[in-house]
Design an enzyme around this catalytic site. Structure first.
Site, PDB file in Angstrom:
ATOM      1  N   LYS A  10       1.026  -1.340   0.242  1.00 26.90           N
ATOM      2  CA  LYS A  10      -0.142   0.398  -0.075  1.00 26.90           C
ATOM      3  C   LYS A  10       1.179   1.562   0.189  1.00 26.90           C
ATOM      4  O   LYS A  10       1.718   0.788   0.522  1.00 26.90           O
ATOM      5  CB  LYS A  10      -0.679  -0.175   0.934  1.00 26.90           C
ATOM      6  CG  LYS A  10      -1.829   1.165   1.445  1.00 26.90           C
ATOM      7  CD  LYS A  10      -1.907   0.783   2.923  1.00 26.90           C
ATOM      8  CE  LYS A  10      -2.748   2.109   3.487  1.00 26.90           C
ATOM      9  NZ  LYS A  10      -2.115   3.459   3.046  1.00 26.90           N
ATOM     10  N   LYS A  15       7.240   0.586   0.915  1.00 30.85           N
ATOM     11  CA  LYS A  15       8.318  -0.113   0.062  1.00 30.85           C
ATOM     12  C   LYS A  15       9.028   0.561  -0.549  1.00 30.85           C
ATOM     13  O   LYS A  15      10.320  -0.977  -0.465  1.00 30.85           O
ATOM     14  CB  LYS A  15       7.220  -0.273  -1.657  1.00 30.85           C
ATOM     15  CG  LYS A  15       5.671  -0.920  -1.143  1.00 30.85           C
ATOM     16  CD  LYS A  15       5.487  -0.518  -2.868  1.00 30.85           C
ATOM     17  CE  LYS A  15       4.312   1.529  -2.758  1.00 30.85           C
ATOM     18  NZ  LYS A  15       3.846   1.684  -2.256  1.00 30.85           N
ATOM     19  N   LYS A  41       4.286   7.580  -7.630  1.00 29.71           N
ATOM     20  CA  LYS A  41       5.605   8.715  -7.670  1.00 29.71           C
ATOM     21  C   LYS A  41       6.321   9.353  -7.942  1.00 29.71           C
ATOM     22  O   LYS A  41       7.250  10.363  -7.399  1.00 29.71           O
ATOM     23  CB  LYS A  41       5.458   8.757  -5.671  1.00 29.71           C
ATOM     24  CG  LYS A  41       4.334   9.714  -4.809  1.00 29.71           C
ATOM     25  CD  LYS A  41       4.511   9.104  -3.711  1.00 29.71           C
ATOM     26  CE  LYS A  41       4.748   7.957  -2.963  1.00 29.71           C
ATOM     27  NZ  LYS A  41       5.319   7.902  -1.391  1.00 29.71           N
ATOM     28  N   ASP A 127      -1.736  -0.662  -3.894  1.00 26.35           N
ATOM     29  CA  ASP A 127      -3.128  -0.316  -3.149  1.00 26.35           C
ATOM     30  C   ASP A 127      -4.173  -0.516  -3.671  1.00 26.35           C
ATOM     31  O   ASP A 127      -5.313  -1.492  -3.406  1.00 26.35           O
ATOM     32  CB  ASP A 127      -3.015   1.417  -3.105  1.00 26.35           C
ATOM     33  CG  ASP A 127      -2.658   2.228  -2.398  1.00 26.35           C
ATOM     34  OD1 ASP A 127      -1.435   2.433  -2.393  1.00 26.35           O
ATOM     35  OD2 ASP A 127      -3.038   2.599  -1.458  1.00 26.35           O
TER      36      ASP A 127
HETATM   37  P1  ADP Z   1       6.428   3.442  -0.110  1.00 29.89           P
HETATM   38  O1  ADP Z   1       7.428   3.605  -0.801  1.00 29.89           O
HETATM   39  O2  ADP Z   1       5.478   2.347   0.319  1.00 29.89           O
HETATM   40  O3  ADP Z   1       4.994   4.935  -0.635  1.00 29.89           O
HETATM   41  P2  ADP Z   1       8.080   4.538   1.772  1.00 29.89           P
HETATM   42  O4  ADP Z   1       9.377   4.211   2.260  1.00 29.89           O
HETATM   43  O5  ADP Z   1       8.577   5.856   1.043  1.00 29.89           O
HETATM   44  O6  ADP Z   1       6.584   4.210   1.847  1.00 29.89           O
HETATM   45  O7  ADP Z   1       8.044   5.571   3.435  1.00 29.89           O
HETATM   46  C1  ADP Z   1       6.438   6.224   3.581  1.00 29.89           C
HETATM   47  C2  ADP Z   1       7.247   6.589   4.440  1.00 29.89           C
HETATM   48  O8  ADP Z   1       7.965   5.887   6.055  1.00 29.89           O
HETATM   49  C3  ADP Z   1       8.811   7.883   4.708  1.00 29.89           C
HETATM   50  O9  ADP Z   1       9.562   8.857   4.971  1.00 29.89           O
HETATM   51  C4  ADP Z   1      10.156   6.166   5.627  1.00 29.89           C
HETATM   52  O10 ADP Z   1      11.278   6.986   6.322  1.00 29.89           O
HETATM   53  C5  ADP Z   1       8.771   5.485   6.822  1.00 29.89           C
HETATM   54  N1  ADP Z   1       9.375   4.807   7.428  1.00 29.89           N
HETATM   55  C6  ADP Z   1       9.141   3.498   6.432  1.00 29.89           C
HETATM   56  N2  ADP Z   1       9.469   2.319   7.124  1.00 29.89           N
HETATM   57  C7  ADP Z   1      10.102   2.654   8.319  1.00 29.89           C
HETATM   58  C8  ADP Z   1      10.641   2.123   9.735  1.00 29.89           C
HETATM   59  N3  ADP Z   1      10.862   0.750   9.752  1.00 29.89           N
HETATM   60  N4  ADP Z   1      11.121   2.914  10.264  1.00 29.89           N
HETATM   61  C9  ADP Z   1      10.606   4.766  10.349  1.00 29.89           C
HETATM   62  N5  ADP Z   1      10.638   5.134   9.422  1.00 29.89           N
HETATM   63  C10 ADP Z   1       9.830   4.090   8.494  1.00 29.89           C
HETATM   64 MG    MG Z   2       7.157   4.766  -2.457  1.00 32.90          MG
END
Ligand code: ADP
Ligand code: MG
Ligand code: SF4
Length: 287
Positions: A10, A15, A41, A127
């Site tokens: 999601k 991810k 994104k 999602d």
């Molecule tokens: P996605 O790619 O699924 O949209 P992101 O990898 O960009 O999500 O992560 C979203 C936010 O959550 C980021 O700011 C990231 O730093 C934070 N985040 C992800 N995993 C962790 C974790 N294990 N601990 C703390 N923050 C995290």
């Molecule tokens: Mg992402």
């Protein structure tokens, strides 16, 4: 041939963070890695490259000349080749088409032959696992898919949808499931809840990643944890996950829950977490 792996989940679930840390850990261990962001994104690879943006494949295809590899890629931490598929103009076109277009272009440019990667990681928004976003598993581009989830029900529902898509396409040569990556573990029940979901769906949790301030802090410097705090426990957790991804061979066929079963299951957990009485009392109060 390189091993092609898709990482679903999601939006906002972690991810890109997880994928980038796995890529970094694989690169650090001496593997040649390509990471392809398949989320409109287009920020999949930023923490592999000091926070810098990258022109996307879809944007470059809108130009007049055929893009070269140098126009749509950059080397990141540990020599990871970073690529962003990009997204459609908002309101127009199909995001999934971007993924196909990116893979087609990479094949035409013979990137896989020339770079000779050991691993190609696709970071895919999940999602809705619509036909578009299913492209990497649907066409067998990726032989294995992992799903990143937290203990939030919406993230679990997205994981269950990925299982449905895998079951649909695996018999005709689509990808199989590597397993579940449990992310952002913080609450006491989180691990048990995700374990139980895995149990119910005949799947396996391949890694437990705690919520950590090191992740957030590293991100502010445009880095993975592997790069920013290599001796931390969190970095070791990502290395462990990377080794697991390397070791996995036969993917699984998950047994997704149907709608009503999933709702019952979620409600059962909700009652355990929040206390059944609160809801019952509130419902009575409304009468
Ligand atoms: P996605 O790619 O699924 O949209 P992101 O990898 O960009 O999500 O992560 C979203 C936010 O959550 C980021 O700011 C990231 O730093 C934070 N985040 C992800 N995993 C962790 C974790 N294990 N601990 C703390 N923050 C995290
Ligand atoms: Mg992402
Ligand atoms: Fe969007 Fe998916 Fe439909 Fe493509 S297939 S337009 S990505 S919902």
């Amino acid at each position: 041939r390189a091993k092609h792996i898709a990482i679903y989940g999601k939006g906002g679930i972690g991810k890109s963070t997880t994928t980038s840390n796995i890529s970094a850990a694989l690169a650090e261990a001496g593997h040649r890695v390509i990471q392809i962001g398949c989320d409109p994104k287009s920020d999949s690879t930023t923490i592999l490259r000091g926070g810098a943006e990258l022109p996307t494949v879809l944007d470059s295809l809108r130009g007049r000349t055929r893009p070269r590899l140098a126009d749509i890629s950059a080397l990141g931490f540990g020599g990871v080749l970073c690529i962003e598929a990009g997204g459609p103009v908002p309101g127009v076109g199909c995001a999934g088409r971007g993924i196909s277009a990116a893979v087609d272009l990479l094949e035409r440019l013979e990137v896989f032959e020339e770079f000779e990667p050991d691993y190609v990681l696709y970071d895919v928004l999940g999602d809705v696992v619509c036909g578009g976003f299913a492209v990497p598993i649907r066409e067998g581009i990726a032989e294995t898919a992992y799903v990143v989830t937290s203990s939030d029900f919406m993230a679990i529902f997205a994981a269950n949808n990925l299982f449905k898509a895998i079951d649909k396409y695996a018999p005709s040569g689509g990808g199989r499931l590597g397993g579940i990556i449990a992310n952002s573990l913080q609450l006491p029940h989180a691990r048990a809840l995700i374990d139980d979901f895995a149990d119910r769906t005949g799947t396996e949790v391949v890694g437990y990643v705690p919520r950590s301030t090191e992740v957030a802090q590293s991100e502010l410097y445009g880095q993975t944890v592997i790069e920013a705090v290599p001796y931390s426990e969190q970095a070791e957790i990502y290395r462990h996950l990377a080794r697991r991804v390397v070791a996995d061979h036969e993917g699984q066929l998950p047994k997704p829950l149907n709608g009503p079963d999933l709702k019952d299951w979620a409600r059962g957990w909700g009652d355990r977490i929040f206390g059944a009485e609160t809801v019952v009392v509130a419902a009575q109060g409304q009468r």
